[in-house]
Design an enzyme around this catalytic site. Structure first.
Site, PDB file in Angstrom:
ATOM      1  N   GLY A 280       0.839  -1.197   0.000  1.00  0.00           N
ATOM      2  CA  GLY A 280       0.000   0.000   0.000  1.00  0.00           C
ATOM      3  C   GLY A 280       0.875   1.249   0.000  1.00  0.00           C
ATOM      4  O   GLY A 280       1.954   1.277  -0.597  1.00  0.00           O
ATOM      5  N   SER A 281       0.409   2.270   0.741  1.00  0.00           N
ATOM      6  CA  SER A 281       1.074   3.581   0.657  1.00  0.00           C
ATOM      7  C   SER A 281       2.505   3.605   1.180  1.00  0.00           C
ATOM      8  O   SER A 281       3.249   4.537   0.874  1.00  0.00           O
ATOM      9  CB  SER A 281       0.242   4.613   1.410  1.00  0.00           C
ATOM     10  OG  SER A 281      -0.986   4.758   0.768  1.00  0.00           O
ATOM     11  N   THR A 282       2.891   2.625   1.986  1.00  0.00           N
ATOM     12  CA  THR A 282       4.290   2.639   2.452  1.00  0.00           C
ATOM     13  C   THR A 282       5.240   2.477   1.260  1.00  0.00           C
ATOM     14  O   THR A 282       6.408   2.817   1.339  1.00  0.00           O
ATOM     15  CB  THR A 282       4.577   1.514   3.476  1.00  0.00           C
ATOM     16  OG1 THR A 282       4.184   0.262   2.911  1.00  0.00           O
ATOM     17  CG2 THR A 282       3.842   1.733   4.775  1.00  0.00           C
TER      18      THR A 282
END
Lengths: 566, 116
Positions: A280-282
């Protein structure tokens, strides 16, 4: 004495001597081999040299794996009286049903185990029964005095002390010792003469990079998070971003290595390195770092994301919340999907792929634990029309929590990709150091300038307006990133609308990091966002760990000293 | 002509039994020595058994100590029974022993972190 008597006496003496002489010939020549072998068997006793595994210590020398000497009960089926009375007595001393004991004693044969590695009190009770045909043998039992603590790192051994998992398996050749036999004399009464040699050989001891205190903090907080979010699983890894030393690593579900046989496989799995998830956003770190390195963007470059969505390959990808015009810093701070995709499209798929690989995605970190998987990111030629949008925001890519932590550590340490490891030293049983971890490779993957700039940007994630505000720690600045990723439903083969992976990864103190930390919570219930689920776990662990490590607060430049003199 | 004195005769007469007695003593000495060595070996063997028992006990105690000193055990007993909490770093007081000062004195100092 008359002559006749004299002759008789002489004849008897001569014949007696002759008989003795014949017997001597029989003993010393004719039956020499057989009798000397028999004598040897009676006077010389052979015993196995007890081979004991080396101990495992944490970085402060606290014991994590030791050996106990316990007695195992065996029987001689041909000798033991299998009547009910005996077996009932034995069963009652062992706290078992007589039927269970019956099944362990075969009808014939010379040897059979009844029970391995008995508690000393049970062994004593059985000894007092004085049952003919049973005996005891000393055996080493591997014990893990801290129970579940660091169970996925330590691993465990089987009933014969054979290594099965974790450090026990990875470093088996150093930990185990080779036994052999020892011979010593004994008399007719069975009393033994000292052979003057140690009857025990020990393997080498291993010192881990793990700190029991930090590990304890992590274990406690991960347990709390599991209960709070009713999650299916969770992983936390704490690492020194400069050296790659793993300071703590915990997973849930977990197991007690003292009793590993009673746990299921998924409880023994070290999912920090064996399980893949979409980050995801990481993963936006990849696009962000690539854009800065390639000078495609600066921290204050503006991106208009006011439309709230962007079309990629005929598919619209949206932001969770609508934003207006954002700077590059704010794109990361607010975790804007649209902004990230705009940057990703500017970069192009080759560059995204190049930096993903540079930051260690799709390759094993080479941590010294068994079972690590490499994860994957498809090469650009296999990307679909929507891939550039999906990969930019951490989909269509599979990583382990450790890989993501390593990538963030590169930001923390000024641009180097470190090699994570859990063993710092191997020490012989005599206390001599045999090996010490030394990774001579200094693998710079990004420039110091980019690392510094991105560190500042990651600080913003935890500030007000960022997605990771609940990861902030009182007194020290945190740099990090939230991540919320959908899980693919194995039945529909589509992203599930109920199942998510929430994560937060960062380091603290931001400008002079003492540790990098990743928290990954699988399938939390009630909330899904990394900033809500994982960030508070990060905060609680970081706060206690900073206190444990005695790292001063940046907002309190004074420390109080109580000066005592004698 | 060789003259043998009377005293020389007595010496030569005594030499033979003396040698025999010495030989016998030497024989007994060897047997005695051997039996002493064997006794010592038995004793050492017994002591080794005791040592093994003690080492066994020591290993159990070590394991118990390690278990008692575990983070979990200390935290549960301290936070449960005595209300201990993880310290706020502002409230931590570092105790430092100063050399060469007057006895039994204590003072609070505030020192800049990272300063001289």
């Amino acid at each position: 004495m008359n002559k006749k008597r004299w002759i008789i006496l002489n004849t008897i003496i001569i014949f007696s001597f002759f008989a003795v002489f014949l017997r001597l010939i029989d003993l010393m020549i004719l039956n020499h081999k057989l009798l000397s072998a028999k004598a040897k068997q009676q006077h010389i006793k052979a015993e196995d040299i007890q081979a004991r595994r080396g101990a495992i210590f944490d970085r402060q020398g606290r014991e994590l794996a030791l050996n106990l000497e316990l007695e195992s009960l065996y029987c001689e089926p041909e000798v033991i009286n299998r009547d009910d009375k005996n077996i009932k007595k034995l069963a009652s001393a062992m706290g078992k049903e007589p039927e269970v004991i019956f099944t362990k004693i075969p009808a014939s044969g010379k040897f059979a185990w009844v029970e391995r590695k008995l508690e000393p009190s049970v062994a004593e009770r059985i000894r007092e029964l004085n049952i003919k045909g049973i005996g005891f043998m000393n055996e080493a039992k591997r014990i893990y005095p801290k129970g579940r603590l660091a169970s996925h790192i330590l691993g465990f051994v089987g009933v014969d002390n054979q290594a099965l998992e974790g450090i026990e398996l990875q470093y088996d050749r150093y930990l185990k010792a080779r036994g052999g036999k020892i011979f010593f004399g004994r008399d007719a009464g069975g009393r033994t003469l000292s052979p003057g040699i140690d009857k025990e050989v020990k393997g080498n001891n291993i010192v881990l990079t793990i700190d029991e205190g930090l590990q304890g903090i992590v274990e406690k907080e991960i347990e709390k998070a599991m209960l709070k979010w009713k999650a299916s699983a969770a992983s936390v890894i704490m690492m020194d971003p400069f050296t790659g030393e793993i300071l703590a690593l915990a997973n849930r579900p977990s197991h007690n290595p003292n009793d590993a046989g009673n746990y299921r496989d998924f409880e023994k799995k070290n999912r920090s390195i064996t399980d893949l998830y979409e980050p995801g956003s990481t993963f936006k770190i990849v696009v962000g770092v690539a854009a800065l390195e390639e000078k495609i963007t600066g921290p204050d470059t503006l991106y208009d994301v006011s439309q709230g969505g962007i079309e990629v390959g005929g598919k619209i990808i949206r932001d969770v919340h609508k934003h207006g015009v954002l700077t590059f810093k704010e794109v990361i701070q607010k975790s804007s999907n649209v902004g990230s995709i705009m940057i990703g499209m500017k970069l192009g798929k080759e560059k995204i792929y190049k930096y993903a690989r540079l930051l260690g995605v799709g390759e094993k970190t080479r941590i010294d634990l068994p079972g690590e998987v490499s994860g994957w990111i498809h090469p650009p030629e296999r990307w679909s029309a929507t891939s550039i949008g999906a990969i930019t925001i951490g989909q269509e890519v599979a990583v382990t929590p450790l890989q993501i932590l390593r990538a963030y550590s590169a930001i923390a340490n000024g641009g180097f990709l470190v090699r994570p490891h859990v063993v710092s030293e191997i020490i012989s049983s005599e206390g001599q150091m045999l090996f010490s971890f030394a990774d001579k490779e200094k693998n710079r993957v990004i420039s110091q300038k980019t690392a510094k700039t991105f560190r500042q940007i990651l600080k913003g994630v935890v500030w007000e307006g960022g997605t990771g505000g609940s990861a902030s720690v009182k007194g020290n600045e945190v740099a990090g990133k939230t991540g919320t990723a959908q899980i693919i439903d194995p039945i529909t083969k589509r992203y599930s609308k109920q199942k998510y992976v929430s994560s937060f990864v960062g380091f603290v103190p931001a400008d002079n990091p003492r540790f990098a930390l990743i928290v990954v919570v699988y399938e939390p219930k009630g909330q899904i966002y990394g900033g809500v689920v994982a960030a508070p776990v990060f905060r609680d662990i970081a706060d206690k760990s900073l206190s444990y490590l005695d790292i001063p607060r940046e907002d309190n430049p004074y420390e109080t000293l109580l000066v005592v003199s004698r | 002509m060789i003259r043998i004195s009377r005293s020389g005769n007595i010496m030569s007469l005594m030499l033979k039994p003396l040698c025999i007695v010495l030989l016998l003593f030497a024989q007994f000495g060897l047997v005695w020595l051997k039996s002493n060595v064997t006794t010592l070996e038995y004793n050492i063997s017994n002591l080794e058994k005791k040592k093994a028992e003690c080492l066994k006990e020591r290993k159990i105690l070590f394991a118990e100590k390690a278990g008692l000193q575990s983070f979990e055990s200390i935290e549960s007993s301290l936070s449960g029974d005595y209300g201990f909490v993880f310290p706020d770093r502002v409230k931590v007081i570092h105790v430092k022993r100063q050399k060469g000062s007057l006895p039994y004195k204590a003072s609070l100092e505030r020192r800049q972190v990272g300063g001289p």
